[in-house]
Design a protein around this motif. Structure first.
Motif, PDB file in Angstrom:
ATOM      1  N   LYS A  79      43.914  24.549  23.859  1.00 50.37           N
ATOM      2  CA  LYS A  79      43.972  25.848  24.509  1.00 50.37           C
ATOM      3  C   LYS A  79      42.655  26.035  25.270  1.00 50.37           C
ATOM      4  O   LYS A  79      41.592  25.975  24.654  1.00 50.37           O
ATOM      5  CB  LYS A  79      44.090  26.969  23.480  1.00 50.37           C
ATOM      6  N   PRO A  80      42.737  26.237  26.568  1.00 48.04           N
ATOM      7  CA  PRO A  80      41.485  26.441  27.305  1.00 48.04           C
ATOM      8  C   PRO A  80      40.825  27.757  26.898  1.00 48.04           C
ATOM      9  O   PRO A  80      41.483  28.706  26.499  1.00 48.04           O
ATOM     10  CB  PRO A  80      41.929  26.480  28.770  1.00 48.04           C
ATOM     11  N   ILE A  81      39.499  27.779  26.976  1.00 45.90           N
ATOM     12  CA  ILE A  81      38.740  28.990  26.685  1.00 45.90           C
ATOM     13  C   ILE A  81      38.589  29.739  28.003  1.00 45.90           C
ATOM     14  O   ILE A  81      38.069  29.194  28.980  1.00 45.90           O
ATOM     15  CB  ILE A  81      37.356  28.649  26.090  1.00 45.90           C
ATOM     16  N   GLU A  82      39.072  30.964  28.033  1.00 46.87           N
ATOM     17  CA  GLU A  82      39.088  31.746  29.260  1.00 46.87           C
ATOM     18  C   GLU A  82      37.674  31.918  29.821  1.00 46.87           C
ATOM     19  O   GLU A  82      36.755  32.327  29.117  1.00 46.87           O
ATOM     20  CB  GLU A  82      39.692  33.116  28.982  1.00 46.87           C
ATOM     21  N   GLY A  83      37.514  31.570  31.107  1.00 53.11           N
ATOM     22  CA  GLY A  83      36.237  31.732  31.784  1.00 53.11           C
ATOM     23  C   GLY A  83      35.251  30.596  31.557  1.00 53.11           C
ATOM     24  O   GLY A  83      34.136  30.637  32.071  1.00 53.11           O
ATOM     25  N   VAL A  84      35.641  29.576  30.821  1.00 53.20           N
ATOM     26  CA  VAL A  84      34.736  28.453  30.533  1.00 53.20           C
ATOM     27  C   VAL A  84      35.259  27.211  31.251  1.00 53.20           C
ATOM     28  O   VAL A  84      36.403  26.821  31.076  1.00 53.20           O
ATOM     29  CB  VAL A  84      34.641  28.192  29.012  1.00 53.20           C
TER      30      VAL A  84
END
Length: 191
Positions: A79-84
């Motif tokens: 799951k990608p980390i939002e804003g990273v």
């Protein structure tokens, strides 16, 4: 003598399941025991007899199918980390080797090297968070309107740590699910 998860010492009665057959055994030091199929084992003072359960063909096949089913799921999806955009992980299987020092120095070097990029430092050391001390930060993170935590800032680096959420002198017992839940919150519920 070990049968399943129980350990039996010489001189006690035990029921063991070996190759699908129940056997009642009287164990005593130095006695020669005859197992299924004519196998023998001598029990001395320092020796232990271990029976391993043999699976029948049907049980073995069921176990293989279950293993195949579990393995077909594969690894959990990332799951990608939002804003990273980029992540650097500093980790080690051993403690007290300088992971926090390395992480802080990397963050400071990255911030000094390129001031146009936003640098964040996440300390997920639940047993002894030291990043708040190294970054000279104290206090609790504020909450935004959406109930997200705002990281504390120093030296141009946004920092989030378990040290901000737990009192330094408060004893905390962490268990597996609690640790994972806390790390998930630090990853997903921060601005």
């Amino acid at each position: 003598f070990r049968a399943g998860h129980r350990v039996f010492r010489p001189g006690c009665r035990a029921v063991a399941r070996a190759k699908g057959l129940w056997q009642r055994l009287l164990l005593s030091g130095g006695v020669l025991l005859r197992g299924v199929g004519g196998a023998t084992a001598r029990l001395g003072r320092s020796r232990v007899l271990v029976f391993r359960r043999q699976l029948s063909g049907v049980e073995s096949e069921t176990l293989k199918q279950r293993r195949t089913q579990i393995m077909s799921r594969g690894l959990p999806k990332q799951k990608p980390i939002e804003g990273v955009k980029q992540v650097i992980v500093v980790a080690s299987g051993k403690g007290r080797v300088g992971k926090s020092t390395t992480a802080v120095n990397l963050a400071l070097a990255l911030a000094a090297n390129d001031s146009t990029k936003a640098i964040g430092l996440l300390d997920v050391d639940v047993y002894g968070p030291s990043v708040p001390k190294m970054m000279n930060l104290r206090g609790n993170p504020e909450l935004s309107q959406n109930n997200l935590m705002k990281p504390l800032l120093n030296y141009g680096i946004a920092c989030m740590s378990m040290g901000f959420l737990v009192e330094e002198t408060a004893p905390v017992v962490w268990r597996g699910l609690m640790v994972m839940s806390a790390i998930e919150k630090l990853l997903r519920q921060v601005i």
